[in-house]
Enzyme design. Structure first.
Site, PDB file in Angstrom:
ATOM      1  N   HIS A 404       0.917  -1.268   0.064  1.00  0.00           N
ATOM      2  CA  HIS A 404      -0.271  -0.138  -0.082  1.00  0.00           C
ATOM      3  C   HIS A 404       0.922   1.279  -0.193  1.00  0.00           C
ATOM      4  CE1 HIS A 404      -3.848   1.837  -0.218  1.00  0.00           C
ATOM      5  NE2 HIS A 404      -4.560   0.928   0.885  1.00  0.00           N
ATOM      6  N   ASP A 408      -1.924   2.143  -4.840  1.00  0.00           N
ATOM      7  CA  ASP A 408      -3.333   2.370  -4.068  1.00  0.00           C
ATOM      8  C   ASP A 408      -4.400   1.440  -4.655  1.00  0.00           C
ATOM      9  OD1 ASP A 408      -2.224   4.773  -3.467  1.00  0.00           O
ATOM     10  OD2 ASP A 408      -2.803   6.049  -5.046  1.00  0.00           O
TER      11      ASP A 408
END
Length: 432
Positions: A404, A408
């Site tokens: 992450h 995204d």
């Protein structure tokens, strides 16, 4: 009498230390020159170390699982007379490089690809796979024949009421703890006599230790998130069957080459998926070429052979390379460069099934893709006449786990959605 301190030799390639994975001698043993003393594992290979002298072992450094620096004391041998310069030179060269046919090179053991199971095999994505040739194993010892095994292995086998003659040894003919583990797993956790095996503590060493360390590092350092989407692979499976009907002498197409083709077709639009993150230097490298790692379970543990320039290969070339690399990983002949440098990994539990997986990222990569089991179930589909009807369809979930910090959620979901579109209209895979 003199004491000869045998230090950990330089095992090459800039290695600074090695882990003891099996002692073949103990304090008090008499050893001969060139006798096998100990197996050690580095980040590159498992290596045999032999004695440079005749003598008696009076001290050993550490236990199995301990790490010893190059140049530090490995063991002390009491010898007759003085130690010559020739002996010192031989001691420096006492590390025997691994035989690729009997020792698997562990260049990169960076991922256990499912929290639910360690039986991962990227080749198993085919619901009806064509079996690959298995390497010829060392034959099990005949009854009455001497079985090669360390005292520790013999003691453990005795405690478990296992006849070592019934255990299939490693390729070099020596029965090790891993072979006992395999024997127990294939015999339902019971020894040959039918007695339930007793509790035991197993030290985590060697390959399993490195898998554990890399798994922990991946989960500790990478903020994972996973996304799963259902895909209708009915038409893809139909196309695969048609292609295999005319394959000739080419290898059988499994599902894996088709999925790789879809991945490589999409990567130019999603460069953040095909990347590696150096979190110490704070640099993300988005790679132009797709060097695809494929998680494969072998007798030596989980390996990740790499398909170089996957984006430049057609379906048949991918199938042939998958088969070649899987065989090399399984028989121990894979080269170190074939087990490193991947930019993206695919993994599959294959026929073991599972609705969805949450694979662990192959650090320092930033994404890993996991196709799941193909199942058949009824679905509503729109006919050419515009009317809905119920049909039996083949469905497969595709999982992706991402870092992450780099990827995204929207991008990961978009990537898998576009992959779904390719899979459900498979003619586009063959279009330029």
């Amino acid at each position: 009498m003199a004491k000869f301190t045998f230090n950990m030799p330089d095992v090459g390639e800039g290695v600074a230390e090695a882990e003891v994975v099996e002692w073949h001698v103990k304090v008090g043993d008499t050893v001969e020159e060139d006798q096998h003393l100990v197996d050690v594992m580095t980040d590159k290979a498992t290596i045999d170390i032999e004695s440079p002298v005749d003598g008696k072992v009076i001290e050993v450094a550490g236990e199995v699982g301990d790490t010893i620096a190059v140049g530090a004391m490995l063991l002390v041998i009491e010898v007759e007379g003085e130690v010559s310069g020739e002996v010192e030179e031989k001691a420096a060269e006492a590390a025997i490089p691994p035989d690729p046919k009997s020792k698997q090179v562990e260049e990169r053991i960076e991922v256990e690809t499912s929290d639910a199971s360690d039986a991962n095999d990227a080749l198993a994505a085919d619901p009806d796979p064509e079996p690959l040739p298995e390497p010829t194993p060392a034959p099990a010892p005949q009854a009455g024949a001497k079985v090669l095994a360390s005292p520790a292995v013999r003691a453990r086998a005795n405690d478990l009421a296992i006849d070592l003659a019934e255990v299939k040894p490693a390729a070099d003919g020596r029965v090790r703890h891993a072979d006992l583990d395999a024997f127990l797993s294939y015999n339902g956790g019971f020894a040959a006599s039918g007695r339930a095996r007793s509790d035991e503590e197993i030290k985590v060493i060697g390959l399993r230790k490195r898998i554990a360390q890399n798994m922990a590092a991946s989960k500790r350092n990478i903020p994972h998130f996973s996304y799963v989407e259902e895909c209708d692979v009915t038409d893809l499976e139909r196309m695969r069957a048609q292609l295999n009907e005319g394959k000739g002498d080419r290898p059988k197409l499994t599902m894996l080459p088709l999925l790789i083709a879809a991945i490589t077709k999409l990567v130019p639009d999603y460069p953040m998926i095909n990347a590696r993150y150096d979190d110490e230097a704070n640099v993300v490298t988005r790679h132009g070429a797709v060097h695809l790692g494929m998680a494969a379970q072998t007798d030596n543990g989980l390996m990740v052979p790499v398909i170089r320039e996957a984006q430049a290969k057609n379906l048949w070339q991918l199938a042939r390379e998958i088969q070649r690399l899987a065989e090399a990983a399984r028989d121990g002949s894979a080269k170190s460069e074939e087990l490193s440098g991947s930019t993206l990994t695919i993994t599959s539990l294959g026929p073991l099934g599972g609705v969805a997986t949450t694979p662990v990222i192959n650090r320092p990569e930033v994404a890993i893709i996991g196709p799941n089991r193909i199942i058949e179930r009824p679905m509503f589909v729109m006919g050419a006449d515009g009317q809905e009807r119920i049909e039996k369809r083949k469905l497969m979930n595709i999982s992706i786990s991402c870092d992450h910090r780099v990827v995204d959620g929207y991008d990961a979901a978009s990537f898998i959605q576009d992959m779904k579109k390719l899979i459900e209209a498979p003619a586009r895979l063959l279009a330029d």
